[in-house]
Design a protein around this motif. Structure first.
Motif, PDB file in Angstrom:
ATOM      1  N   VAL A  50       6.841  -8.572  -5.181  1.00  3.82           N
ATOM      2  CA  VAL A  50       6.306  -7.972  -3.994  1.00  3.82           C
ATOM      3  C   VAL A  50       7.100  -6.552  -3.669  1.00  3.82           C
ATOM      4  CG1 VAL A  50       5.960  -7.991  -1.557  1.00  3.82           C
ATOM      5  CG2 VAL A  50       5.761 -10.285  -2.970  1.00  3.82           C
ATOM      6  N   ARG A  51       8.419  -6.571  -3.877  1.00  5.22           N
ATOM      7  CA  ARG A  51       9.160  -5.247  -3.733  1.00  5.22           C
ATOM      8  C   ARG A  51       8.760  -4.270  -4.701  1.00  5.22           C
ATOM      9  NH1 ARG A  51      10.112  -7.337   0.287  1.00  5.22           N
ATOM     10  NH2 ARG A  51      11.801  -8.329   1.180  1.00  5.22           N
ATOM     11  N   LEU A  52       8.558  -4.506  -6.023  1.00  2.39           N
ATOM     12  CA  LEU A  52       8.132  -3.615  -6.923  1.00  2.39           C
ATOM     13  C   LEU A  52       6.773  -3.119  -6.527  1.00  2.39           C
ATOM     14  CD1 LEU A  52       8.491  -2.393  -9.648  1.00  2.39           C
ATOM     15  CD2 LEU A  52       7.184  -4.467 -10.658  1.00  2.39           C
ATOM     16  N   HIS A  53       5.973  -3.817  -6.138  1.00  3.08           N
ATOM     17  CA  HIS A  53       4.586  -3.367  -5.676  1.00  3.08           C
ATOM     18  C   HIS A  53       4.745  -2.208  -4.479  1.00  3.08           C
ATOM     19  CE1 HIS A  53       0.348  -2.921  -5.140  1.00  3.08           C
ATOM     20  NE2 HIS A  53       0.350  -3.288  -3.592  1.00  3.08           N
ATOM     21  N   HIS A  54       5.810  -2.485  -3.463  1.00  2.00           N
ATOM     22  CA  HIS A  54       5.953  -1.653  -2.297  1.00  2.00           C
ATOM     23  C   HIS A  54       6.580  -0.282  -3.180  1.00  2.00           C
ATOM     24  CE1 HIS A  54       6.066  -5.131   0.624  1.00  2.00           C
ATOM     25  NE2 HIS A  54       4.670  -4.789   0.211  1.00  2.00           N
ATOM     26  N   ILE A  55       7.588  -0.507  -3.743  1.00  2.00           N
ATOM     27  CA  ILE A  55       8.338   0.603  -4.360  1.00  2.00           C
ATOM     28  C   ILE A  55       7.419   1.419  -5.473  1.00  2.00           C
ATOM     29  CG2 ILE A  55      10.298   1.333  -5.958  1.00  2.00           C
ATOM     30  CD1 ILE A  55      11.672  -1.295  -4.790  1.00  2.00           C
ATOM     31  N   ALA A  56       6.951   1.022  -6.240  1.00  2.00           N
ATOM     32  CA  ALA A  56       5.992   1.590  -7.116  1.00  2.00           C
ATOM     33  C   ALA A  56       4.866   2.459  -6.419  1.00  2.00           C
ATOM     34  CB  ALA A  56       5.505   0.818  -8.146  1.00  2.00           C
ATOM     35  N   SER A  57       4.073   1.858  -5.360  1.00  2.00           N
ATOM     36  CA  SER A  57       3.096   2.458  -4.608  1.00  2.00           C
ATOM     37  C   SER A  57       3.211   3.563  -4.064  1.00  2.00           C
ATOM     38  CB  SER A  57       2.551   1.404  -3.888  1.00  2.00           C
ATOM     39  OG  SER A  57       3.308   1.141  -2.886  1.00  2.00           O
ATOM     40  N   HIS A  58       4.758   3.739  -3.791  1.00  2.00           N
ATOM     41  CA  HIS A  58       5.283   4.948  -3.170  1.00  2.00           C
ATOM     42  C   HIS A  58       5.250   6.035  -4.227  1.00  2.00           C
ATOM     43  CE1 HIS A  58       6.286   2.476   0.342  1.00  2.00           C
ATOM     44  NE2 HIS A  58       6.229   3.461   1.206  1.00  2.00           N
ATOM     45  N   PHE A  59       5.706   5.857  -5.349  1.00  2.00           N
ATOM     46  CA  PHE A  59       5.456   6.744  -6.369  1.00  2.00           C
ATOM     47  C   PHE A  59       4.156   7.601  -6.683  1.00  2.00           C
ATOM     48  CE2 PHE A  59       9.601   5.078  -7.270  1.00  2.00           C
ATOM     49  CZ  PHE A  59      10.243   6.117  -7.824  1.00  2.00           C
ATOM     50  N   THR A  60       3.279   6.626  -6.764  1.00  2.00           N
ATOM     51  CA  THR A  60       1.907   6.935  -6.845  1.00  2.00           C
ATOM     52  C   THR A  60       1.164   7.847  -5.643  1.00  2.00           C
ATOM     53  OG1 THR A  60       0.930   4.917  -6.292  1.00  2.00           O
ATOM     54  CG2 THR A  60       0.889   5.369  -8.399  1.00  2.00           C
ATOM     55  N   ASN A  61       1.308   7.038  -4.435  1.00  2.00           N
ATOM     56  CA  ASN A  61       0.964   7.647  -3.345  1.00  2.00           C
ATOM     57  C   ASN A  61       1.644   9.139  -3.076  1.00  2.00           C
ATOM     58  OD1 ASN A  61      -0.446   4.975  -3.304  1.00  2.00           O
ATOM     59  ND2 ASN A  61       0.064   4.936  -1.212  1.00  2.00           N
ATOM     60  N   GLY A  62       2.949   9.151  -3.425  1.00  2.00           N
ATOM     61  CA  GLY A  62       3.647  10.391  -3.154  1.00  2.00           C
ATOM     62  C   GLY A  62       3.528  11.436  -4.037  1.00  2.00           C
ATOM     63  N   LEU A  63       3.580  11.226  -5.397  1.00  2.00           N
ATOM     64  CA  LEU A  63       3.407  12.062  -6.491  1.00  2.00           C
ATOM     65  C   LEU A  63       2.034  12.871  -6.434  1.00  2.00           C
ATOM     66  CD1 LEU A  63       6.054  10.299  -8.896  1.00  2.00           C
ATOM     67  CD2 LEU A  63       6.330  12.644  -7.778  1.00  2.00           C
ATOM     68  N   TRP A  64       1.029  11.900  -6.602  1.00  2.00           N
ATOM     69  CA  TRP A  64      -0.165  12.550  -6.943  1.00  2.00           C
ATOM     70  C   TRP A  64      -0.416  13.584  -5.800  1.00  2.00           C
ATOM     71  CZ3 TRP A  64      -2.492  11.835 -11.549  1.00  2.00           C
ATOM     72  CH2 TRP A  64      -3.667  12.706 -11.778  1.00  2.00           C
ATOM     73  N   PRO A  65      -0.671  13.334  -4.534  1.00  2.00           N
ATOM     74  CA  PRO A  65      -0.696  14.563  -3.554  1.00  2.00           C
ATOM     75  C   PRO A  65       0.200  15.418  -3.706  1.00  2.00           C
ATOM     76  CG  PRO A  65      -1.103  12.383  -2.600  1.00  2.00           C
ATOM     77  CD  PRO A  65      -0.268  11.878  -3.968  1.00  2.00           C
ATOM     78  N   ALA A  66       1.319  15.291  -4.105  1.00  2.00           N
ATOM     79  CA  ALA A  66       2.453  16.398  -4.122  1.00  2.00           C
ATOM     80  C   ALA A  66       1.887  17.250  -5.231  1.00  2.00           C
ATOM     81  CB  ALA A  66       3.821  15.881  -4.454  1.00  2.00           C
ATOM     82  N   GLY A  67       1.325  16.444  -6.400  1.00  2.00           N
ATOM     83  CA  GLY A  67       0.977  17.181  -7.511  1.00  2.00           C
ATOM     84  C   GLY A  67      -0.321  18.386  -7.031  1.00  2.00           C
ATOM     85  N   VAL A  68      -1.101  17.745  -6.461  1.00  2.00           N
ATOM     86  CA  VAL A  68      -2.388  18.309  -5.983  1.00  2.00           C
ATOM     87  C   VAL A  68      -1.870  19.636  -5.297  1.00  2.00           C
ATOM     88  CG1 VAL A  68      -4.325  18.440  -4.225  1.00  2.00           C
ATOM     89  CG2 VAL A  68      -3.786  16.350  -5.906  1.00  2.00           C
TER      90      VAL A  68
END
Lengths: 139, 78
Positions: free
Chosen positions: A9-27
């Motif tokens: 469960v923690r892995l899901h919470h941690i990893a989702s911050h990478f996708t949710n943060g990095l893609w918009p930052a890349g945009v």
């Protein structure tokens, strides 16, 4: 909670911050490149997209694991959307990063595909924002 | 009209499905604290709170079962 449940469960919470943060930052970096023409912005955007793409399988599979364990695999609209859009996001991320890898000129003004590349990047950003919105409902 | 009622029931079921793990986590959180403390009054307080969460979870599961049954009946009728 079982010994392996919490880390998943923690892995899901941690990893989702990478996708949710990095893609918009890349945009944001990609649009900085479109506005200024500075290649450094485009490279930075590309690396953000790579890191976000690398995190996406962890997000998807830990999310499925979490859904099966904590929510007993019950099907509702929210879980269906999370699975479907999560899968689309992962595939589109891989496609965009692979495209940029094999054709580094794709996002440049000289390329005839710049508009398509930009639309795909924005579309994927829409998916990840929607996924973040759905994830926020569980907090 | 029928589809609206089905949608309404599904939304309620979804809310309960999302709420049950929260109660479980709250129960585990209080039980961890109950086990951490040695002082009786603290242990009792956390045990009381943990039991409250377990009761909430039981109530939610009961409600969920009723709603799921109602949804199944409703779908059978229509």
């Amino acid at each position: 909670m079982a010994l392996f449940t919490k880390p998943a469960v923690r892995l899901h919470h941690i990893a989702s911050h990478f996708t949710n943060g990095l893609w918009p930052a890349g945009v944001v970096l990609f649009f900085s490149y479109l506005l200024t023409g500075k290649n450094a912005y485009e490279s930075a955007a590309y690396y953000c997209f790579i890191l976000s793409t690398l995190a996406s399988p962890f997000v998807l599979f830990s999310g499925v694991f979490d859904w099966k364990l904590r929510f007993k695999g019950r099907t509702t609209r929210i879980f269906t959307h999370k699975r479907v859009f999560g899968f689309i996001f992962m595939l589109l991320s891989i496609a965009i990063v692979a495209w940029r890898f094999f054709d580094p000129s794709a996002p440049t003004a000289e390329s005839g595909y710049r508009m398509i590349y930009t639309v795909l990047v924005l579309l994927n950003c829409g998916f990840v924002i929607y996924l973040g919105y759905l994830g926020g409902k569980f907090l | 009209m029928a589809s609206r009622e089905v949608r309404d029931l599904e939304r309620k079921i979804e809310a309960l499905i999302m709420a049950i793990p929260r109660e479980e986590e709250a129960y585990e959180f209080y039980m961890e604290l109950h086990n951490e403390y040695e002082e009786d009054s603290s242990k009792d307080m956390f045990l009381f709170l943990a039991n409250q969460e377990r009761k909430h979870k039981d109530s939610l599961e009961e409600l969920l079962a009723k709603l799921e049954m109602r949804l199944a009946e409703f779908k059978q009728q229509t």
